[in-house]
Write a protein that holds these residues in place. Structure first.
Motif, mmCIF file in Angstrom:
data_model
loop_
_atom_site.group_PDB
_atom_site.id
_atom_site.type_symbol
_atom_site.label_atom_id
_atom_site.label_comp_id
_atom_site.label_asym_id
_atom_site.label_seq_id
_atom_site.Cartn_x
_atom_site.Cartn_y
_atom_site.Cartn_z
ATOM 1 N N SER A 1 -2.844 2.426 0.579
ATOM 2 C CA SER A 1 -4.242 2.333 0.250
ATOM 3 C C SER A 1 -5.131 2.561 1.291
ATOM 4 C CB SER A 1 -4.576 0.459 -0.009
ATOM 5 O OG SER A 1 -3.479 0.330 -1.128
ATOM 6 N N PHE A 2 -6.389 2.817 0.877
ATOM 7 C CA PHE A 2 -7.894 2.977 1.565
ATOM 8 C C PHE A 2 -8.563 1.721 1.487
ATOM 9 C CE2 PHE A 2 -6.435 7.383 1.921
ATOM 10 C CZ PHE A 2 -6.074 7.495 3.278
ATOM 11 N N ASP A 3 -8.660 0.935 2.324
ATOM 12 C CA ASP A 3 -9.384 -0.290 1.715
ATOM 13 C C ASP A 3 -8.817 -1.137 0.626
ATOM 14 O OD1 ASP A 3 -10.982 -0.044 4.114
ATOM 15 O OD2 ASP A 3 -12.254 1.394 3.152
ATOM 16 N N GLN B 1 -5.838 1.681 -4.032
ATOM 17 C CA GLN B 1 -4.714 2.243 -4.061
ATOM 18 C C GLN B 1 -4.661 3.887 -4.337
ATOM 19 O OE1 GLN B 1 -1.588 -0.060 -5.683
ATOM 20 N NE2 GLN B 1 0.088 0.564 -4.652
ATOM 21 N N VAL B 2 -4.209 4.424 -3.149
ATOM 22 C CA VAL B 2 -4.174 6.163 -3.563
ATOM 23 C C VAL B 2 -2.698 6.340 -3.820
ATOM 24 C CG1 VAL B 2 -4.637 7.915 -2.289
ATOM 25 C CG2 VAL B 2 -6.304 6.325 -1.922
ATOM 26 N N LEU B 3 -1.809 5.926 -3.449
ATOM 27 C CA LEU B 3 -0.436 6.289 -3.750
ATOM 28 C C LEU B 3 0.261 4.948 -4.355
ATOM 29 C CD1 LEU B 3 0.713 8.432 -0.937
ATOM 30 C CD2 LEU B 3 -0.282 9.282 -3.053
ATOM 31 N N GLY C 1 -2.181 18.169 -9.834
ATOM 32 C CA GLY C 1 -2.981 16.855 -10.118
ATOM 33 C C GLY C 1 -4.449 17.141 -10.138
ATOM 34 N N PRO C 2 -5.156 16.394 -10.858
ATOM 35 C CA PRO C 2 -6.643 16.448 -10.548
ATOM 36 C C PRO C 2 -7.080 15.960 -9.334
ATOM 37 C CG PRO C 2 -5.841 14.649 -12.036
ATOM 38 C CD PRO C 2 -4.661 15.267 -11.738
ATOM 39 N N SER C 3 -8.134 16.410 -8.860
ATOM 40 C CA SER C 3 -9.056 15.881 -7.756
ATOM 41 C C SER C 3 -8.992 14.371 -7.715
ATOM 42 C CB SER C 3 -10.298 16.534 -7.617
ATOM 43 O OG SER C 3 -11.088 15.762 -6.749
ATOM 44 N N GLY C 4 -8.455 13.754 -6.357
ATOM 45 C CA GLY C 4 -8.530 12.373 -6.195
ATOM 46 C C GLY C 4 -7.205 11.845 -6.671
ATOM 47 N N SER C 5 -6.217 12.543 -6.993
ATOM 48 C CA SER C 5 -4.963 11.979 -7.553
ATOM 49 C C SER C 5 -4.089 11.527 -6.188
ATOM 50 C CB SER C 5 -4.159 12.781 -8.522
ATOM 51 O OG SER C 5 -3.978 14.148 -8.040
ATOM 52 N N GLY C 6 -4.395 11.986 -5.077
ATOM 53 C CA GLY C 6 -3.463 11.475 -3.986
ATOM 54 C C GLY C 6 -2.694 12.604 -3.347
ATOM 55 N N LYS C 7 -2.819 13.925 -3.731
ATOM 56 C CA LYS C 7 -2.194 14.969 -3.175
ATOM 57 C C LYS C 7 -2.100 15.168 -1.651
ATOM 58 C CE LYS C 7 -4.132 18.076 -5.946
ATOM 59 N NZ LYS C 7 -5.254 17.074 -6.518
ATOM 60 N N THR C 8 -3.359 15.198 -1.150
ATOM 61 C CA THR C 8 -3.720 15.421 0.093
ATOM 62 C C THR C 8 -3.324 14.242 0.935
ATOM 63 O OG1 THR C 8 -5.609 16.921 -0.394
ATOM 64 C CG2 THR C 8 -5.642 15.937 1.817
ATOM 65 N N THR C 9 -3.419 12.996 0.551
ATOM 66 C CA THR C 9 -2.893 11.913 1.175
ATOM 67 C C THR C 9 -1.381 12.049 1.306
ATOM 68 O OG1 THR C 9 -4.636 10.582 0.294
ATOM 69 C CG2 THR C 9 -2.873 9.472 1.164
ATOM 70 N N LEU C 10 -0.496 12.289 0.311
ATOM 71 C CA LEU C 10 0.814 12.583 0.449
ATOM 72 C C LEU C 10 1.298 13.728 1.491
ATOM 73 C CD1 LEU C 10 3.423 11.553 -0.716
ATOM 74 C CD2 LEU C 10 3.351 13.188 -2.309
#
Ligand SMILES: Nc1ncnc2c1ncn2[C@@H]1O[C@H](COP(=O)(O)OP(=O)(O)O)[C@@H](O)[C@H]1O
Ligand SMILES: [Mg+2]
Length: 358
Positions: free
Chosen positions: A11-13, A16-18, A35-44
């Motif tokens: 989570s960021f603040d 929940q991102v993943l 996945g669409p933009s904002g789906s958590g790909k870069t975070t993973l």
């Protein structure tokens, strides 16, 4: 190297991102994360690279707990969409960078570094660019150099985050084929992130569809295309038409619909939705159909039609212009989809919000 991710959340603040990602990447596999933009790909990817840490879950690579390892011990090759090559270094020095900055005890000899760079220049088909500076390269050439820099350290895992995202469609298609060949020669375990389904499907052994921090489906291109696991995945595959239908015995029924070309589904009887792509619908003349042609445009290659029913619902249909039946405004036509995905009303809904392309 096999990558095993279990129960990973982040989570960021308050966001929940993943949400509990479970994923296994096989040794030498080229896996696409779609996945669409904002789906958590870069975070993973950032977590795998050691640039960020999850709140919960495990990351095990070749049997080793990577969450206990700092980034520099993981030997990751990372290529970003906008990769900043060092502007004051030529191509050769940019590629050699990861080796030349190693502490003396681990640094290969200059002759070994030169040989590695020579091999990569050949592998990446950029020998002729070795002495150029980044400002003298096209976008596609820069990304080839960026990949060379990532590969020079013989990465245990190669992470590519929308590496061709900023380039033209034609160049992207070339680079995709080229990357596939490079992967076949190096055999690095590779995760390729994209929001472009065509790119993911053409490149990857397996595709992981992500939506809203969760894995929606994992499979080969054909498996995902033929059997999307949810309305969200179907829509992400371009099935932007949502037609209300009645399901009976796995068959979809609606006025003006001939779904006989679709395989039966296993969804429950009752109201449902049939998801269709505008380019997979055949049209047959049928005076009894509620669907009437209300727009007819040509792109030269395709006929772009809009069909409207008496309630004002609209459907887009794209047909190749050559070989298309003669169609005039006002014609009544029956829809005969060749591909579609059906879900009963209780089926999993689309992850929200859906952004079909960036
Ligand atoms: N450092 C951060 N701080 C706060 N929110 C972030 C941060 N990084 C990413 N996010 C949010 O997490 C979500 C997922 O982002 P990201 O992993 O970049 O998705 P993708 O790569 O699929 O587009 C987005 O809503 C984004 O705004
Ligand atoms: Mg991203």
């Amino acid at each position: 190297m096999t990558i095993t991710i279990t129960g990973m959340s982040k989570s960021f603040d308050a966001t929940q991102v993943l949400r509990g990602i479970d994923l296994k990447v096989e040794d030498g596999e080229l896996l696409a994360l779609l996945g669409p933009s904002g789906s958590g790909k870069t975070t993973l990817l950032r977590i795998i690279a050691g640039l960020d840490w999850p709140d919960a879950g495990q990351l095990v690579v070749a049997g080793q707990d990577w969450l206990a390892l700092p980034a520099q011990k993981r030997r990751i090759g990372f290529v970003f969409q906008q990769y900043a090559l060092f502007p004051h270094m030529n191509v050769r020095d940019n590629i050699a960078f990861g080796l030349t900055v190693r502490p003396r005890a681990e640094r290969p000899s200059q002759a070994e570094i030169d040989a590695t760079v020579d091999n990569l220049l050949t592998l990446l088909q950029i020998d002729h660019l070795a002495q150029r500076f980044p400002s003298q390269l096209s976008g596609g050439q820069r990304q080839r150099v960026a990949l060379g820099r990532a590969l020079a350290i013989q990465p245990s895992v190669l992470l590519l985050d929308e590496p061709f995202g900023a380039l033209d469609a034609a160049i992207r298609r070339d680079l995709r084929r080229w990357l596939r060949e490079v992967h076949e020669k190096t055999g690095s375990t590779t995760i390729f992130v994209t929001h472009d389904q065509e790119e993911a499907f053409e490149l990857a052994d397996r595709v992981v569809v992500m939506g809203d921090g969760e894995i929606s489906q994992i499979g080969t291109a054909d498996e995902i295309y033929d059997h999307p696991a949810s309305a969200f995945v179907a829509q992400f595959m371009g099935a932007v038409i949502a037609l209300p239908v009645t399901l009976r015995g796995g068959r979809a029924m609606a006025p003006g619909l001939d779904a006989s070309a679709l395989p039966a589904c296993t969804e429950a009887d009752g109201p449902g939705t049939l998801y269709l792509r505008p380019d997979s619908i055949m049209l047959d003349p049928d005076p009894a159909s509620p669907w009437a042609v209300t727009r007819r445009d040509s792109t030269g290659t395709d006929l772009r039609l809009v069909l409207t029913d008496p309630q004002g619902a609209q459907i887009d249909v794209d047909l190749p212009r050559r070989g298309a039946p003669t169609i005039a405004l006002g014609d009544r036509l029956r829809l005969r989809p060749l591909w579609g995905a059906m879900f009963s009303e209780g089926a999993p809904l689309a992850a929200d919000p859906i952004q079909l392309s960036a």
